[in-house]
Design a protein around this motif. Structure first.
Motif, PDB file in Angstrom:
ATOM      1  N   ILE A 178      31.714 -15.786  26.297  1.00 56.60           N
ATOM      2  CA  ILE A 178      31.104 -15.945  24.977  1.00 56.60           C
ATOM      3  C   ILE A 178      31.766 -17.059  24.155  1.00 56.60           C
ATOM      4  O   ILE A 178      31.147 -17.610  23.233  1.00 56.60           O
ATOM      5  CB  ILE A 178      31.127 -14.613  24.200  1.00 56.60           C
ATOM      6  CG1 ILE A 178      30.145 -14.682  23.024  1.00 56.60           C
ATOM      7  CG2 ILE A 178      32.535 -14.251  23.745  1.00 56.60           C
ATOM      8  CD1 ILE A 178      29.864 -13.342  22.371  1.00 56.60           C
ATOM      9  N   ASP A 179      32.995 -17.428  24.488  1.00 49.51           N
ATOM     10  CA  ASP A 179      33.664 -18.513  23.762  1.00 49.51           C
ATOM     11  C   ASP A 179      33.316 -19.895  24.304  1.00 49.51           C
ATOM     12  O   ASP A 179      33.743 -20.912  23.742  1.00 49.51           O
ATOM     13  CB  ASP A 179      35.183 -18.318  23.788  1.00 49.51           C
ATOM     14  CG  ASP A 179      35.623 -17.158  22.906  1.00 49.51           C
ATOM     15  OD1 ASP A 179      34.926 -16.890  21.904  1.00 49.51           O
ATOM     16  OD2 ASP A 179      36.646 -16.533  23.208  1.00 49.51           O
ATOM     17  N   GLN A 180      32.564 -19.937  25.409  1.00 52.12           N
ATOM     18  CA  GLN A 180      32.128 -21.223  25.935  1.00 52.12           C
ATOM     19  C   GLN A 180      31.065 -21.814  25.004  1.00 52.12           C
ATOM     20  O   GLN A 180      30.271 -21.094  24.402  1.00 52.12           O
ATOM     21  CB  GLN A 180      31.561 -21.058  27.345  1.00 52.12           C
ATOM     22  CG  GLN A 180      32.588 -20.603  28.370  1.00 52.12           C
ATOM     23  CD  GLN A 180      31.983 -20.382  29.744  1.00 52.12           C
ATOM     24  OE1 GLN A 180      30.810 -20.711  29.973  1.00 52.12           O
ATOM     25  NE2 GLN A 180      32.767 -19.836  30.657  1.00 52.12           N
ATOM     26  N   LYS A 184      28.445 -20.143  22.385  1.00 48.55           N
ATOM     27  CA  LYS A 184      28.825 -20.208  20.965  1.00 48.55           C
ATOM     28  C   LYS A 184      27.736 -20.858  20.117  1.00 48.55           C
ATOM     29  O   LYS A 184      27.556 -20.518  18.942  1.00 48.55           O
ATOM     30  CB  LYS A 184      30.133 -20.991  20.804  1.00 48.55           C
ATOM     31  CG  LYS A 184      31.360 -20.249  21.293  1.00 48.55           C
ATOM     32  CD  LYS A 184      32.619 -21.095  21.154  1.00 48.55           C
ATOM     33  CE  LYS A 184      33.019 -21.251  19.706  1.00 48.55           C
ATOM     34  NZ  LYS A 184      34.337 -21.922  19.560  1.00 48.55           N
ATOM     35  N   SER A 185      26.999 -21.778  20.705  1.00 48.09           N
ATOM     36  CA  SER A 185      25.982 -22.505  19.938  1.00 48.09           C
ATOM     37  C   SER A 185      24.698 -21.698  19.749  1.00 48.09           C
ATOM     38  O   SER A 185      23.844 -22.068  18.942  1.00 48.09           O
ATOM     39  CB  SER A 185      25.653 -23.820  20.639  1.00 48.09           C
ATOM     40  OG  SER A 185      25.142 -23.578  21.939  1.00 48.09           O
ATOM     41  N   LYS A 186      24.544 -20.615  20.468  1.00 48.10           N
ATOM     42  CA  LYS A 186      23.311 -19.827  20.386  1.00 48.10           C
ATOM     43  C   LYS A 186      23.346 -18.882  19.186  1.00 48.10           C
ATOM     44  O   LYS A 186      24.326 -18.167  18.987  1.00 48.10           O
ATOM     45  CB  LYS A 186      23.110 -18.999  21.657  1.00 48.10           C
ATOM     46  CG  LYS A 186      22.799 -19.806  22.900  1.00 48.10           C
ATOM     47  CD  LYS A 186      22.581 -18.872  24.086  1.00 48.10           C
ATOM     48  CE  LYS A 186      22.243 -19.652  25.347  1.00 48.10           C
ATOM     49  NZ  LYS A 186      22.028 -18.743  26.503  1.00 48.10           N
ATOM     50  N   ARG A 187      22.256 -18.871  18.407  1.00 44.71           N
ATOM     51  CA  ARG A 187      22.157 -17.880  17.328  1.00 44.71           C
ATOM     52  C   ARG A 187      21.894 -16.498  17.912  1.00 44.71           C
ATOM     53  O   ARG A 187      22.459 -15.514  17.475  1.00 44.71           O
ATOM     54  CB  ARG A 187      21.026 -18.244  16.351  1.00 44.71           C
ATOM     55  CG  ARG A 187      21.342 -19.362  15.386  1.00 44.71           C
ATOM     56  CD  ARG A 187      20.322 -19.406  14.259  1.00 44.71           C
ATOM     57  NE  ARG A 187      20.453 -18.258  13.370  1.00 44.71           N
ATOM     58  CZ  ARG A 187      19.456 -17.449  13.020  1.00 44.71           C
ATOM     59  NH1 ARG A 187      18.229 -17.656  13.506  1.00 44.71           N
ATOM     60  NH2 ARG A 187      19.657 -16.449  12.182  1.00 44.71           N
ATOM     61  N   PHE A 188      21.010 -16.432  18.890  1.00 44.51           N
ATOM     62  CA  PHE A 188      20.667 -15.160  19.528  1.00 44.51           C
ATOM     63  C   PHE A 188      21.134 -15.180  20.981  1.00 44.51           C
ATOM     64  O   PHE A 188      20.689 -16.014  21.769  1.00 44.51           O
ATOM     65  CB  PHE A 188      19.156 -14.922  19.500  1.00 44.51           C
ATOM     66  CG  PHE A 188      18.586 -14.642  18.136  1.00 44.51           C
ATOM     67  CD1 PHE A 188      18.500 -13.348  17.650  1.00 44.51           C
ATOM     68  CD2 PHE A 188      18.140 -15.686  17.339  1.00 44.51           C
ATOM     69  CE1 PHE A 188      17.984 -13.081  16.394  1.00 44.51           C
ATOM     70  CE2 PHE A 188      17.605 -15.440  16.076  1.00 44.51           C
ATOM     71  CZ  PHE A 188      17.532 -14.127  15.603  1.00 44.51           C
TER      72      PHE A 188
END
Length: 470
Positions: A178-180, A184-188
């Motif tokens: 999730i830190d990739q 990280k850039s995804k809102r959903f």
């Protein structure tokens, strides 16, 4: 199996309900027009660690106004983890498992959302929207809803995935990636990871030493879910008609169609096809499983006058309600008594029909209410005091939600031996010891056979030496 003369065993160590404990644990909420069949103060009865309590208070549900919740959803600065059951290849429905598979990772995603500053949502479009069955509690419960119109573009993009993307994502351990930047850039971030349950199911407790999922699930469940108004009406009417009071009845669950034993025959290879009760072996096994499960339920809670029985098969339901010499309404108390108190068997209102699994795709004529059975059973199991558990995850999950999972649960069917019936009704720890002893006995038998073979070889060698000397 002979159940005549059976008297429930008061050996589990829990206290029978008294007038005081009934008031403390079983008082039913008296809300005009609201759900009645629930504990009076679940927030106090099932407390949570402060950080979880704070997180579940951060998305309060307002049943009269969605504006604040919807404003959060369209806020470009907010990001979300969405537990989803939707589609891939645009039209193909995802395999998401049953209700247990769909909900069991909630604590993991609460932890991950809290850790990463995201909001947590749930979006099921298959077989129907989850809101048809469960809603956030009206008194400030956690609002997990995601209206389609507020994430239409994102849901369409998610549904356009290839089969390869779909299968790989089902095994995703999100906390590892999730830190990739790609995440990280995804809102959903949409997740349907029921195939990763074994891989990530332990992560919550590893990351939160001292927290026991068995103890916090009851509080999480009641802060997030309550039956929809339509379902609440059904549950209230049925509970009142049958004398069920939260915390004052025992329960049993049998997944009869689960082909754990090769001796149980189905009408076809598909589990949904039903039991072949014309097969005598199947009939005998299934009816014994039913009788024994209720015996175990009363062994767990001897003082109970009511037992709630849940199953996936109308065949076993019909047998227990109409034919069983021990529990049916026609034979009740003919061979079994406990201080002359009748034992009342209760099932969901439509027990004469099979419970439809959530994986079973709806037809053009299907209605949301066709799938009510699973949610009715789960809510009522979650308010039992004790439970006799068989195979499959549904009964286990219901016991976890009750708040008495670690202190009042017996097993009527083995996790081992292909789901064999357990007449002794052991606790889970006793069952493990029983099977460890079985393994030891089996190993001892193997070693004895090896010794016997070695002795035969030695005797043969000795005879050769003796003949040579002669």
């Amino acid at each position: 199996m002979d159940l005549s003369g059976f008297v429930p065993d008061a050996s589990l160590g829990h206290e029978p309900p008294t007038k005081e404990t009934r008031t403390q644990h079983s008082e039913i909420t008296n809300k005009p027009g609201g759900l009645q069949f629930q504990y009076n103060d679940p927030l106090h009865k099932f407390p949570l660690p402060q950080w979880i309590d704070d997180f579940l208070s951060s998305q309060p549900y307002d049943e009269n106004n969605d504006d604040k919740h919807n404003a959060m959803l369209i806020n470009p600065n907010e990001k979300f983890i969405v537990m989803v059951c939707h589609k891939y290849k645009e039209t193909v429905v995802e395999a998401c498992g049953g209700i247990t598979d769909r909900l069991t990772l909630i604590p993991y995603y609460i932890w991950l959302a809290h850790k990463t500053g995201r909001k947590l949502l749930i979006k099921h479009t298959s077989p129907f929207e989850l809101e048809n069955y469960f809603m956030p509690p009206s008194d400030g419960g956690f609002d997990w809803r995601l209206p389609t119109k507020l994430a239409e573009k994102e849901l369409e993009e998610y549904a356009s995935r290839t089969h390869k993307q779909y299968t790989s994502e089902k095994k995703l351990a999100l906390h590892e990636v999730i830190d990739q930047q790609s995440f990280k850039s995804k809102r959903f971030i949409f997740v349907n990871t029921n195939l990763a349950i074994e891989k990530i199911g332990h992560v919550f407790e590893e990351q939160n030493p001292g927290l026991d999922l068995d103890l916090i699930w009851p509080g999480i469940f009641r802060r997030m879910f309550t039956p929809s108004k339509e379902l609440a009406k059904v549950i209230d009417q049925h509970a009142n008609a049958n004398g069920l009071v939260p915390g004052e009845y025992t329960a049993a669950h049998v997944r009869a169609r689960y082909p754990g034993r090769g001796d149980i025959k189905l009408i076809s290879k598909k589990e949904q096809s039903g039991l072949n009760m014309k097969d005598k072996t199947t009939h005998d096994i299934v009816t014994k499983l039913g009788d024994n499960s209720i015996k175990c339920a009363f062994k767990a809670m001897p003082e109970a006058t009511h037992v709630y029985f849940a199953s996936d098969s109308y065949d076993i339901n019909k047998y227990l309600m109409d034919e069983s010499p021990y529990w049916s309404k026609h034979h009740r108390n003919s061979t079994i008594s406990n201080n002359n108190i009748d034992k009342v068997l209760v099932m969901r209102p439509d027990y004469i029909h099979d419970a439809i699994h959530l994986e079973q795709e709806p037809t053009e004529t299907s209605k949301p209410s066709d799938y009510n059975a699973m949610f009715i059973d789960l809510w009522i199991l979650a308010h039992s005091r004790c439970l006799a558990q068989g195979v499959g995850g549904f009964g286990h999950f219901g016991s976890k939600l009750s708040g008495y999972h670690t202190e009042c649960r017996l097993r009527h069917r083995s996790l081992f031996d292909y789901g064999a019936m357990l007449e002794s009704c052991p606790t889970s720890s006793e069952l493990i010891l029983i099977n460890q002893n079985k393994d030891l006995v089996a190993e001892l038998g193997r070693q004895k056979k090896k010794v016997a073979k070695l002795e035969e070889k030695l005797d043969h060698l000795m005879s050769i030496v003796g003949n040579h000397d002669n």
